[in-house]
Design a protein around this motif. Structure first.
Motif, mmCIF file in Angstrom:
data_model
loop_
_atom_site.group_PDB
_atom_site.id
_atom_site.type_symbol
_atom_site.label_atom_id
_atom_site.label_comp_id
_atom_site.label_asym_id
_atom_site.label_seq_id
_atom_site.Cartn_x
_atom_site.Cartn_y
_atom_site.Cartn_z
ATOM 1 N N VAL A 331 0.832 -1.214 0.000
ATOM 2 C CA VAL A 331 0.000 0.000 0.000
ATOM 3 C C VAL A 331 0.866 1.263 0.000
ATOM 4 O O VAL A 331 0.674 2.155 -0.844
ATOM 5 N N PRO A 332 1.851 1.402 0.910
ATOM 6 C CA PRO A 332 2.696 2.608 0.862
ATOM 7 C C PRO A 332 3.521 2.696 -0.420
ATOM 8 O O PRO A 332 3.816 3.793 -0.901
ATOM 9 N N MET A 333 3.886 1.542 -0.985
ATOM 10 C CA MET A 333 4.670 1.526 -2.213
ATOM 11 C C MET A 333 3.859 2.094 -3.380
ATOM 12 O O MET A 333 4.364 2.877 -4.191
ATOM 13 N N VAL A 334 2.600 1.705 -3.463
ATOM 14 C CA VAL A 334 1.722 2.234 -4.510
ATOM 15 C C VAL A 334 1.515 3.730 -4.309
ATOM 16 O O VAL A 334 1.569 4.522 -5.262
ATOM 17 N N ASP A 335 1.316 4.135 -3.069
ATOM 18 C CA ASP A 335 1.125 5.550 -2.769
ATOM 19 C C ASP A 335 2.361 6.363 -3.151
ATOM 20 O O ASP A 335 2.251 7.446 -3.741
ATOM 21 N N PHE A 336 3.552 5.835 -2.858
ATOM 22 C CA PHE A 336 4.790 6.535 -3.197
ATOM 23 C C PHE A 336 4.938 6.659 -4.717
ATOM 24 O O PHE A 336 5.354 7.699 -5.235
ATOM 25 N N THR A 337 4.582 5.604 -5.446
ATOM 26 C CA THR A 337 4.669 5.637 -6.905
ATOM 27 C C THR A 337 3.724 6.683 -7.477
ATOM 28 O O THR A 337 4.081 7.417 -8.410
ATOM 29 N N ALA A 338 2.517 6.769 -6.922
ATOM 30 C CA ALA A 338 1.557 7.773 -7.376
ATOM 31 C C ALA A 338 2.099 9.181 -7.130
ATOM 32 O O ALA A 338 1.967 10.070 -7.978
ATOM 33 N N GLN A 339 2.742 9.385 -5.983
ATOM 34 C CA GLN A 339 3.322 10.693 -5.682
ATOM 35 C C GLN A 339 4.464 11.015 -6.641
ATOM 36 O O GLN A 339 4.613 12.159 -7.094
ATOM 37 N N ALA A 340 5.291 10.001 -6.957
ATOM 38 C CA ALA A 340 6.407 10.209 -7.876
ATOM 39 C C ALA A 340 5.900 10.582 -9.265
ATOM 40 O O ALA A 340 6.465 11.454 -9.939
ATOM 41 N N LEU A 341 4.844 9.916 -9.722
ATOM 42 C CA LEU A 341 4.262 10.236 -11.025
ATOM 43 C C LEU A 341 3.666 11.651 -11.016
ATOM 44 O O LEU A 341 3.767 12.381 -12.006
ATOM 45 N N SER A 342 3.044 12.012 -9.907
ATOM 46 C CA SER A 342 2.473 13.370 -9.791
ATOM 47 C C SER A 342 3.576 14.425 -9.907
ATOM 48 O O SER A 342 3.391 15.460 -10.559
ATOM 49 N N ARG A 343 4.721 14.158 -9.267
ATOM 50 C CA ARG A 343 5.835 15.116 -9.369
ATOM 51 C C ARG A 343 6.346 15.210 -10.804
ATOM 52 O O ARG A 343 6.714 16.286 -11.280
ATOM 53 N N LEU A 344 6.350 14.073 -11.496
ATOM 54 C CA LEU A 344 6.823 14.053 -12.878
ATOM 55 C C LEU A 344 5.890 14.866 -13.781
ATOM 56 O O LEU A 344 6.334 15.465 -14.774
ATOM 57 N N MET A 345 4.581 14.864 -13.457
ATOM 58 C CA MET A 345 3.594 15.539 -14.303
ATOM 59 C C MET A 345 3.606 17.053 -14.128
ATOM 60 O O MET A 345 3.027 17.773 -14.935
ATOM 61 N N THR A 346 4.236 17.544 -13.060
ATOM 62 C CA THR A 346 4.207 18.986 -12.795
ATOM 63 C C THR A 346 5.272 19.720 -13.604
ATOM 64 O O THR A 346 6.240 19.123 -14.043
#
Length: 346
Positions: A331-346
């Protein structure tokens, strides 16, 4: 799916239940009272533990598979554990580096999204999934091929060279010459625009009386653009690491594995499931039959949305695996990946 509130279970039962679930998620095998009695943090005899496990079974939180002396958590039990008892473990520095390293290799966004699913798959030993917002195509050429007096085949060539066809109904009285005129108009006036931009320009020119098309032709162009605009908004699902779903424990239940792989082929259904995480704006965990799609294979989905530069949700990333996956780690791993992708999109 409802479950027994954690507050309704005695402290002793909570301790036993937590140990049974954690042991099961680690081993994938039924857990017996003697196994629990040897675990740190418990000071009960095997007989006392058996009694507690029996009580938990009567509450619907544990089940007794076959003739085994051990027990496993039910889907309701797993839901109780995930929602109220799980102690999530943050991704390690190595795991964070592996995820960020794969995502940040440069290149198109689509490659980063594929890399994210591969990284998640490798680290979680599940199938990695990502719901990608489909980019709106850019018009290059547009034309119609008559099929009958009432229908035509609309052909769109995108700026990337892609060619798509759709059958459209024709307004009354539209001739082959009119279809040719419409195609020439769109290719000349709207080429280089996205579908949304093309629709906006067409509406503007019609209102200003600048569109060199009669009413039937205007309706036909608008209808054709609307079809692609609607279809173009459909997300794309990427799945990586299906082979991870076939491990030693799964090999003993080949029918379940076959069913799961069949379900993974239905990408449109999975996309609809993931859109629930998209709409909910937060992490979603679907356990077993909580979703109809994976009811037969008994699989779980963990999914989290990622966001674009404007803060709006643009896609979903996650994993699909057996219900006995390590929720506290994944669960935290998926959450971290989502955050990393969000940073990439900015």
């Amino acid at each position: 799916m409802g479950s027994t509130p954690v507050t309704e279970i005695t402290e002793r039962a909570r301790d036993v239940f937590r140990l049974v679930v954690e042991s099961y998620l680690n081993s994938g095998t039924p857990v017996g009272s003697r196994t629990v009695s040897k675990l740190p943090g418990i000071n009960l005899s095997p007989a006392s533990i058996r009694n507690v496990m029996q009580d938990l079974e009567e509450l619907g939180l544990l089940s007794h598979p076959h003739t085994s002396a051990g027990r496993i958590p039910t889907e309701s039990g797993l839901r109780l554990f995930v929602d109220g008892m799980m102690q999530a473990a943050e991704p390690s520095a190595e795991e964070r580096a592996a995820i960020e390293g794969r995502i940040g290799q440069g290149g198109p966004i689509e490659e980063a999204l594929v890399a994210a699913t591969a990284a998640l798959s490798g680290l979680s030993a599940c199938a990695g999934i990502v719901l990608v917002p489909k980019r709106e195509p850019v018009l290059k050429q547009f034309g119609f091929v008559p099929l009958s007096a009432t229908q035509a085949l609309a052909v769109m060539v995108g700026g990337d060279g892609s060619v798509e066809n759709r059958v459209v109904d024709l307004p009354p009285g539209v001739t082959a010459a009119a279809l040719n005129e419409v195609g020439n108009y769109v290719s000349a006036r709207l080429a280089g625009l996205t579908l949304g931009e093309a629709q906006a320009r067409l509406e503007k020119e019609i209102k200003a009386g600048e569109a060199a098309l009669d009413r039937a032709a205007q309706e036909l162009v608008a209808r054709g653009l609307a079809i692609w605009s609607r279809d173009g908004s459909r997300p794309v699902l990427i799945v990586r690491g299906q082979a991870n779903l076939i491990d030693q424990e799964a090999a003993a239940d080949l029918e379940r594995v076959r069913q799961l792989l069949d379900e993974l082929e239905g990408k449109e259904e999975i996309a609809r499931l993931l859109e629930r995480a998209h709409a909910g704006q937060g992490m979603k965990i679907f356990i077993g039959s909580e979703n109809k799609l994976f009811a037969l294979s008994g699989s779980s989905v963990i999914a989290a949305p990622y966001r674009g530069g404007d803060g709006k949700v643009v896609g979903v990333v996650g994993v699909i695996g057996p219900t006995r996956l390590n929720y506290a780690r994944v669960v935290p791993m998926v959450d971290f990946t989502a955050q990393a992708l969000s940073r990439l999109m900015t």
